[in-house]
Design a protein around this motif. Structure first.
Motif, PDB file in Angstrom:
ATOM      1  N   HIS A   1     -13.292  -7.892  -5.846  1.00 29.96           N
ATOM      2  CA  HIS A   1     -12.212  -7.205  -5.032  1.00 29.96           C
ATOM      3  C   HIS A   1     -12.399  -7.396  -3.605  1.00 29.96           C
ATOM      4  O   HIS A   1     -13.552  -7.589  -3.183  1.00 29.96           O
ATOM      5  CB  HIS A   1     -12.241  -5.790  -5.243  1.00 29.96           C
ATOM      6  CG  HIS A   1     -11.561  -5.282  -6.797  1.00 29.96           C
ATOM      7  ND1 HIS A   1     -12.176  -5.519  -7.810  1.00 29.96           N
ATOM      8  CD2 HIS A   1     -10.297  -5.064  -7.004  1.00 29.96           C
ATOM      9  CE1 HIS A   1     -11.417  -5.238  -8.939  1.00 29.96           C
ATOM     10  NE2 HIS A   1     -10.232  -4.637  -8.311  1.00 29.96           N
TER      11      HIS A   1
ATOM     12  N   CYS B   1       0.719  -1.056  -0.027  1.00 34.24           N
ATOM     13  CA  CYS B   1       0.108   0.213  -0.046  1.00 34.24           C
ATOM     14  C   CYS B   1       1.064   1.230  -0.129  1.00 34.24           C
ATOM     15  O   CYS B   1       0.264   2.476  -0.161  1.00 34.24           O
ATOM     16  CB  CYS B   1      -0.951  -0.050   1.202  1.00 34.24           C
ATOM     17  SG  CYS B   1      -2.210  -1.261   0.979  1.00 34.24           S
TER      18      CYS B   1
ATOM     19  N   TRP C   1      -9.500  -9.161 -17.452  1.00 33.46           N
ATOM     20  CA  TRP C   1     -10.367  -8.653 -16.224  1.00 33.46           C
ATOM     21  C   TRP C   1     -10.463  -9.777 -15.157  1.00 33.46           C
ATOM     22  O   TRP C   1      -9.814 -10.821 -15.414  1.00 33.46           O
ATOM     23  CB  TRP C   1     -11.868  -8.714 -16.971  1.00 33.46           C
ATOM     24  CG  TRP C   1     -12.298  -9.984 -17.811  1.00 33.46           C
ATOM     25  CD1 TRP C   1     -11.894 -10.144 -19.185  1.00 33.46           C
ATOM     26  CD2 TRP C   1     -12.931 -11.073 -17.327  1.00 33.46           C
ATOM     27  NE1 TRP C   1     -12.197 -11.520 -19.606  1.00 33.46           N
ATOM     28  CE2 TRP C   1     -12.968 -12.060 -18.517  1.00 33.46           C
ATOM     29  CE3 TRP C   1     -13.811 -11.336 -16.175  1.00 33.46           C
ATOM     30  CZ2 TRP C   1     -13.702 -13.388 -18.430  1.00 33.46           C
ATOM     31  CZ3 TRP C   1     -14.285 -12.582 -16.001  1.00 33.46           C
ATOM     32  CH2 TRP C   1     -14.258 -13.516 -17.181  1.00 33.46           C
ATOM     33  N   LEU C   2     -10.775  -9.064 -13.921  1.00 26.99           N
ATOM     34  CA  LEU C   2     -10.821  -9.845 -12.783  1.00 26.99           C
ATOM     35  C   LEU C   2     -11.803 -10.846 -12.472  1.00 26.99           C
ATOM     36  O   LEU C   2     -13.198 -10.413 -12.706  1.00 26.99           O
ATOM     37  CB  LEU C   2     -10.890  -8.997 -11.641  1.00 26.99           C
ATOM     38  CG  LEU C   2     -10.332  -9.459 -10.141  1.00 26.99           C
ATOM     39  CD1 LEU C   2      -8.877  -9.677 -10.213  1.00 26.99           C
ATOM     40  CD2 LEU C   2     -10.860  -8.415  -9.093  1.00 26.99           C
TER      41      LEU C   2
ATOM     42  N   GLU D   1     -14.426  -6.410 -12.908  1.00 28.50           N
ATOM     43  CA  GLU D   1     -14.893  -7.459 -12.340  1.00 28.50           C
ATOM     44  C   GLU D   1     -15.823  -8.575 -13.306  1.00 28.50           C
ATOM     45  O   GLU D   1     -16.335  -9.294 -13.172  1.00 28.50           O
ATOM     46  CB  GLU D   1     -15.584  -7.471 -10.939  1.00 28.50           C
ATOM     47  CG  GLU D   1     -14.837  -6.944  -9.987  1.00 28.50           C
ATOM     48  CD  GLU D   1     -15.395  -6.618  -8.547  1.00 28.50           C
ATOM     49  OE1 GLU D   1     -16.813  -6.615  -8.552  1.00 28.50           O
ATOM     50  OE2 GLU D   1     -14.774  -6.206  -7.638  1.00 28.50           O
TER      51      GLU D   1
ATOM     52  N   TRP E   1      -9.552   2.965 -12.008  1.00 23.62           N
ATOM     53  CA  TRP E   1      -8.673   3.007 -10.985  1.00 23.62           C
ATOM     54  C   TRP E   1      -8.770   1.501 -10.477  1.00 23.62           C
ATOM     55  O   TRP E   1      -7.734   1.045  -9.541  1.00 23.62           O
ATOM     56  CB  TRP E   1      -9.402   3.683  -9.756  1.00 23.62           C
ATOM     57  CG  TRP E   1      -8.948   5.295  -9.542  1.00 23.62           C
ATOM     58  CD1 TRP E   1      -8.424   5.716 -10.750  1.00 23.62           C
ATOM     59  CD2 TRP E   1      -9.618   6.046  -8.877  1.00 23.62           C
ATOM     60  NE1 TRP E   1      -8.744   7.033 -10.372  1.00 23.62           N
ATOM     61  CE2 TRP E   1      -9.202   7.366  -9.308  1.00 23.62           C
ATOM     62  CE3 TRP E   1     -10.357   6.105  -7.421  1.00 23.62           C
ATOM     63  CZ2 TRP E   1      -9.629   8.699  -8.546  1.00 23.62           C
ATOM     64  CZ3 TRP E   1     -10.453   7.304  -6.785  1.00 23.62           C
ATOM     65  CH2 TRP E   1     -10.071   8.328  -7.329  1.00 23.62           C
ATOM     66  N   LYS E   2      -9.351   0.515 -11.161  1.00 28.61           N
ATOM     67  CA  LYS E   2      -9.225  -0.766 -10.885  1.00 28.61           C
ATOM     68  C   LYS E   2      -9.751  -1.808 -12.051  1.00 28.61           C
ATOM     69  O   LYS E   2     -10.302  -1.303 -13.093  1.00 28.61           O
ATOM     70  CB  LYS E   2     -10.187  -1.093  -9.578  1.00 28.61           C
ATOM     71  CG  LYS E   2     -11.683  -0.957 -10.073  1.00 28.61           C
ATOM     72  CD  LYS E   2     -12.652  -1.520  -8.531  1.00 28.61           C
ATOM     73  CE  LYS E   2     -14.137  -1.412  -8.910  1.00 28.61           C
ATOM     74  NZ  LYS E   2     -14.948  -1.715  -7.896  1.00 28.61           N
ATOM     75  N   ILE E   3      -9.395  -3.052 -11.727  1.00 27.93           N
ATOM     76  CA  ILE E   3      -9.651  -4.013 -12.889  1.00 27.93           C
ATOM     77  C   ILE E   3     -10.912  -4.363 -12.739  1.00 27.93           C
ATOM     78  O   ILE E   3     -11.592  -4.758 -11.863  1.00 27.93           O
ATOM     79  CB  ILE E   3      -8.448  -5.278 -12.794  1.00 27.93           C
ATOM     80  CG1 ILE E   3      -7.184  -4.838 -12.931  1.00 27.93           C
ATOM     81  CG2 ILE E   3      -9.088  -6.269 -13.700  1.00 27.93           C
ATOM     82  CD1 ILE E   3      -6.177  -6.170 -12.627  1.00 27.93           C
TER      83      ILE E   3
ATOM     84  N   ARG F   1      -0.627   0.112  -8.946  1.00 32.52           N
ATOM     85  CA  ARG F   1      -1.855   0.912  -8.776  1.00 32.52           C
ATOM     86  C   ARG F   1      -2.243   1.486  -9.851  1.00 32.52           C
ATOM     87  O   ARG F   1      -1.494   2.103 -10.438  1.00 32.52           O
ATOM     88  CB  ARG F   1      -1.717   1.722  -7.388  1.00 32.52           C
ATOM     89  CG  ARG F   1      -3.091   2.506  -7.155  1.00 32.52           C
ATOM     90  CD  ARG F   1      -2.739   3.299  -5.721  1.00 32.52           C
ATOM     91  NE  ARG F   1      -1.678   4.370  -5.777  1.00 32.52           N
ATOM     92  CZ  ARG F   1      -2.022   5.562  -5.925  1.00 32.52           C
ATOM     93  NH1 ARG F   1      -3.282   6.155  -6.133  1.00 32.52           N
ATOM     94  NH2 ARG F   1      -0.936   6.310  -5.722  1.00 32.52           N
ATOM     95  N   PHE F   2      -3.545   1.520 -10.291  1.00 26.31           N
ATOM     96  CA  PHE F   2      -4.200   2.110 -11.353  1.00 26.31           C
ATOM     97  C   PHE F   2      -4.737   3.414 -10.925  1.00 26.31           C
ATOM     98  O   PHE F   2      -5.309   3.380 -10.000  1.00 26.31           O
ATOM     99  CB  PHE F   2      -5.237   1.225 -12.014  1.00 26.31           C
ATOM    100  CG  PHE F   2      -4.785  -0.217 -12.567  1.00 26.31           C
ATOM    101  CD1 PHE F   2      -3.889  -0.186 -13.673  1.00 26.31           C
ATOM    102  CD2 PHE F   2      -4.855  -1.271 -11.803  1.00 26.31           C
ATOM    103  CE1 PHE F   2      -3.708  -1.501 -14.379  1.00 26.31           C
ATOM    104  CE2 PHE F   2      -4.525  -2.325 -12.097  1.00 26.31           C
ATOM    105  CZ  PHE F   2      -3.916  -2.466 -13.513  1.00 26.31           C
ATOM    106  N   ASN F   3      -4.257   4.504 -11.673  1.00 26.25           N
ATOM    107  CA  ASN F   3      -4.732   5.826 -11.321  1.00 26.25           C
ATOM    108  C   ASN F   3      -4.686   6.759 -12.281  1.00 26.25           C
ATOM    109  O   ASN F   3      -3.656   7.462 -12.821  1.00 26.25           O
ATOM    110  CB  ASN F   3      -3.822   6.370 -10.150  1.00 26.25           C
ATOM    111  CG  ASN F   3      -4.220   7.798  -9.513  1.00 26.25           C
ATOM    112  OD1 ASN F   3      -5.406   8.107  -9.560  1.00 26.25           O
ATOM    113  ND2 ASN F   3      -3.269   8.451  -8.815  1.00 26.25           N
TER     114      ASN F   3
END
Length: 272
Positions: free
Chosen positions: A248, A180, A243-244, A228, A224-226, A217-219
């Motif tokens: 999360h 983090c 893709w996830l 789902e 901001w996130k993969i 980290r995606f920003n």
């Protein structure tokens, strides 16, 4: 220089160049001699009295071509040595300052070459010359350049850092081990699921096959996130978008393991 004519007896080193024989390897052609001598062991504490130690003499890449047994005594504030003539021409007993052996945070060598960066691929930062550290002397070093200040903790691909075989740290410590805190930011907006058929990259498909192993980290404005949910082929500026295949984690779950699916055929998981 050499100590081949030194008489047998007790000696004390006391100069600006050092007050004791170093306990770390000294490479050839140092200490004004072809074959410098270093202590293959530790100095005694005050209570140990006299101890017997070996002095190794380096020659080229061989760090202990010859050795001699000597005696060492701690005289509370300085050391004395029972020395003998050295075994070959131009072999010499080395000295090092106390601070050089006591606190590496104070005494070390700085490596400030920007070409050591993982961004330097295929010798592009050194005018076409491969670089290497095979002749680096044993000792304490600090990295300090505009391109980086520490050895990376994630795998580095071959031909990076201006060398054919780059090194990386296969360990973490408490100061650097929290993903983090320590991670790499991916801020390219073309990663968005809205980017279809490479329309945001001048017609060029994108890919992550050369991405280094590590925390990211995606920003960006693109997300901001993969996601789902299934991402159709040709999106995210790549022919095979990932893709996830799961959810999360919630705040209290900590780290979880998930699978990323890559779509080659519509609504399918061709690879994971």
């Amino acid at each position: 220089m050499g100590d081949g004519n030194l008489e047998v007896g007790w000696y004390r080193f006391n100069s600006s160049g050092g007050r004791k024989i170093p306990e770390i390897v000294v490479r050839g052609h140092r200490c004004s001699g072809q074959n410098p001598g270093w202590l293959n062991g530790s100095h005694p504490s005050v209570g140990e009295q006299e101890v017997t130690r070996s002095v190794c003499f380096s020659s080229g890449e061989n760090t202990c071509s010859w050795s001699l047994e000597i005696k060492v005594k701690n005289c509370t504030g300085y050391f004395v040595y029972w020395l003998k003539p050295t075994p070959a021409d131009h072999t010499v007993y080395c000295t090092a300052a106390d601070s050089a052996l006591a606190d590496p945070c104070v005494t070390h060598t700085v490596l400030d070459q920007p070409w050591r960066s993982t961004d330097c691929n295929h010798t592009e930062c050194t005018g076409g010359q491969w670089m290497g550290d095979e002749y680096l002397e044993v000792g304490w070093y600090r990295f300090n350049s505009s391109r980086g200040q520490k050895i990376p903790e994630t795998a580095v691909q071959g031909h990076c850092s201006s060398g054919k075989k780059p090194g990386w740290l296969n360990a973490t410590d408490s100061a650097l081990g929290d993903p983090c805190v320590t991670h790499t930011v991916l801020d390219q907006p073309w990663r968005s699921t809205n980017c279809s058929n490479a329309e945001h990259t001048d017609g060029q498909w994108k890919g992550d096959e050369y991405l280094e192993v590590g925390w990211y980290r995606f920003n960006s404005s693109g997300g901001w996130k993969i996601p789902e949910t299934v991402v159709p082929q040709g999106h995210c500026s790549g022919e095979t978008p990932g893709w996830l295949n799961g959810l999360h984690p919630s705040l209290g779950e900590g780290e979880v393991t998930r699978t990323v699916c890559f779509t080659e055929v519509e609504d399918s998981c061709s690879w994971d």
